[in-house]
Design an enzyme around this catalytic site. Sequence first.
Site, PDB file in Angstrom:
ATOM      1  N   ASP A 161       0.900  -1.149   0.000  1.00  0.00           N
ATOM      2  CA  ASP A 161       0.000   0.000   0.000  1.00  0.00           C
ATOM      3  C   ASP A 161       0.939   1.199   0.000  1.00  0.00           C
ATOM      4  O   ASP A 161       1.576   1.492   1.019  1.00  0.00           O
ATOM      5  CB  ASP A 161      -0.877   0.006   1.255  1.00  0.00           C
ATOM      6  CG  ASP A 161      -1.869   1.155   1.218  1.00  0.00           C
ATOM      7  OD1 ASP A 161      -1.451   2.280   0.899  1.00  0.00           O
ATOM      8  OD2 ASP A 161      -3.052   0.934   1.502  1.00  0.00           O
ATOM      9  N   HIS A 162       1.055   1.869  -1.130  1.00  0.00           N
ATOM     10  CA  HIS A 162       2.158   2.835  -1.240  1.00  0.00           C
ATOM     11  C   HIS A 162       2.000   4.003  -0.264  1.00  0.00           C
ATOM     12  O   HIS A 162       2.959   4.685   0.037  1.00  0.00           O
ATOM     13  CB  HIS A 162       2.355   3.299  -2.686  1.00  0.00           C
ATOM     14  CG  HIS A 162       1.387   4.323  -3.159  1.00  0.00           C
ATOM     15  ND1 HIS A 162       0.142   4.006  -3.645  1.00  0.00           N
ATOM     16  CD2 HIS A 162       1.470   5.677  -3.215  1.00  0.00           C
ATOM     17  CE1 HIS A 162      -0.483   5.125  -3.991  1.00  0.00           C
ATOM     18  NE2 HIS A 162       0.286   6.153  -3.736  1.00  0.00           N
ATOM     19  N   HIS A 196      -5.858   2.629   1.229  1.00  0.00           N
ATOM     20  CA  HIS A 196      -5.088   3.783   1.709  1.00  0.00           C
ATOM     21  C   HIS A 196      -5.725   4.434   2.940  1.00  0.00           C
ATOM     22  O   HIS A 196      -5.052   4.705   3.936  1.00  0.00           O
ATOM     23  CB  HIS A 196      -4.950   4.841   0.610  1.00  0.00           C
ATOM     24  CG  HIS A 196      -4.318   4.337  -0.659  1.00  0.00           C
ATOM     25  ND1 HIS A 196      -3.332   3.388  -0.666  1.00  0.00           N
ATOM     26  CD2 HIS A 196      -4.525   4.649  -1.963  1.00  0.00           C
ATOM     27  CE1 HIS A 196      -2.957   3.140  -1.915  1.00  0.00           C
ATOM     28  NE2 HIS A 196      -3.678   3.897  -2.719  1.00  0.00           N
TER      29      HIS A 196
HETATM   30  C1  BG6 Z   1      -3.658   4.684  -6.284  1.00  0.00           C
HETATM   31  C2  BG6 Z   1      -5.032   4.738  -6.892  1.00  0.00           C
HETATM   32  O1  BG6 Z   1      -3.548   3.601  -5.404  1.00  0.00           O
HETATM   33  O2  BG6 Z   1      -3.437   5.890  -5.557  1.00  0.00           O
HETATM   34  C3  BG6 Z   1      -5.190   5.955  -7.794  1.00  0.00           C
HETATM   35  O3  BG6 Z   1      -5.258   3.561  -7.651  1.00  0.00           O
HETATM   36  C4  BG6 Z   1      -4.811   7.210  -7.040  1.00  0.00           C
HETATM   37  O4  BG6 Z   1      -6.511   6.062  -8.297  1.00  0.00           O
HETATM   38  C5  BG6 Z   1      -3.464   7.057  -6.346  1.00  0.00           C
HETATM   39  O5  BG6 Z   1      -4.783   8.284  -7.969  1.00  0.00           O
HETATM   40  C6  BG6 Z   1      -3.179   8.240  -5.443  1.00  0.00           C
HETATM   41  O6  BG6 Z   1      -1.865   8.142  -4.962  1.00  0.00           O
HETATM   42  P1  BG6 Z   1      -1.061   9.455  -4.534  1.00  0.00           P
HETATM   43  O7  BG6 Z   1       0.223   8.921  -3.998  1.00  0.00           O
HETATM   44  O8  BG6 Z   1      -0.915  10.281  -5.779  1.00  0.00           O
HETATM   45  O9  BG6 Z   1      -1.907  10.156  -3.519  1.00  0.00           O
END
Ligand code: BG6
Length: 486
Positions: free
Chosen positions: A177-178, A240
């Site tokens: 989960d980045h 997230h």
């Molecule tokens: C991803 C989603 O996991 O996270 C995307 O699939 C989203 O839809 C993105 O745009 C948002 O990541 P960040 O790091 O730009 O907030």
Amino acid sequence: MTKTTIVIFGGTGDLAQRKLIPALYNLRRKRRVNDEVNVVGFARARHDDDSYRDLLREGARDLGGLKAAPEEWTEFAHCMHYVCGDLGDAAAFEELGRKLTEVEGTGGANRLFYFAIAPSLHRLAAEGLRDAGLTTEESGWRRVIIEKPFGKDEESARELNRALHNVFREDQTFRIDHYLGKETVQNLLVLRFGNAIFEPLWNRNYVDNVQVTVSEAVDVEGRAGYYDASGVVRDMIQNHLMQLMCLVAMEPPDSLAPESVRDRKGDLLRAVRRWTPEEFRQHAVRAQYEGYVDEPGVAPGSVTPTYAALRLYVDNWRWQGVPFYLRSGKAMEGKVSEIIIQFKSPPLSMFERLGGSGFAPNILSICVQPDEGIHLQIDSKAVDAGFITHPVDLNFHYKDELRFGQELPEAYERLLEDAMEGDASLFIRADQIEEAWNIVDPLLKCWESPEASAPETYGQGTWGPSGSARLLREDGFLWQTLCGGH
Ligand code: BG6
């Protein structure tokens, strides 16, 4: 670090170009990984090693915003190799095996398999690797990183966990989960458990409500094929936002040992009150941005929500009765990821407030992005105005901490490095994935039932539908922001 090969399934895809290759390049530049780390991309598109390197150079530059010096890139690019093949084809895995032997030499190497592919293909990829004998551990460790979404509901996530466990042990499985790789998200642990002043206040006696907002200015950006079948709950909330909520609300772990942190997160998810599909009608709002159905790839008449706001409770001693509001949407006015802890007002109002009555509540805001930092709103005396008060903001911005030329690292840098080190603290364990689905499954059921009413709509470039403010107003609250949201 001994020799390691990162095999990227979906090697020509958006994620590889936008995130993974820039992250590896930066890790190499910072000497966090050495030239013993190789990449083998695997995908269906026809490429040889050279044209693959060209594709990644352009993609990392144009999509990932990587500014690489030409000579540094050329040196780095030697580590990238390519195998063209189909996941359903045993011969393609044999070809991958040959490529790995060529890249790794006779001594072998550790292998990190990265599944940057559609969830429906995870099982196929895992079984293909096993059947080709590429997962045996005699010449090094074997690990797998799985991109989200992990399944599409609890049942499919359980099924996928079972299938993966037939190939990889849980300690070899890194569900990513980045958001957990973001510097500010990790700082939540430090804020809560590296400071003594917050913990005594961090409970139902002092906290009125908690708000987690992840708003994005971008729309579905040509990803409608995936997004229309997923929607905001599967794309953002189940993973997230739930993970952010875990870090804000979990009990203190004994240490930073992976299982210690992951156990506390699991406890928190288990304590989240389960709403039934009927109850969710009162506790959640969904909406779609105007024009969504006209996006290429969106099914005619689609009711997929691009915005959701929900109210949850955590049934434990610390949080009983404190509402947690989660909201996320696309095509909104701005990109803001923010966590708000709104504290209770003082028991007695002694001061007059500038331009109004009552109190401005004390608010702690953790700004995850874009202006990474922390704000604390307190009431203070307005200058030369008797005992009239107004809210002031004590704040800290990460950008003020950076040394010249330094940038906040990309989430994927930390996560790739951790996976290579075998540190699973920032990855999701099987039970957490299943619990998180268990919380949102009734919501999906409520919204995906044929009797469900149509979602509200909101204008692109706004802060979302009116129903979202209603959800908080019912409890006497407002959405708060100290870092530029609404
Ligand atoms: C991803 C989603 O996991 O996270 C995307 O699939 C989203 O839809 C993105 O745009 C948002 O990541 P960040 O790091 O730009 O907030």
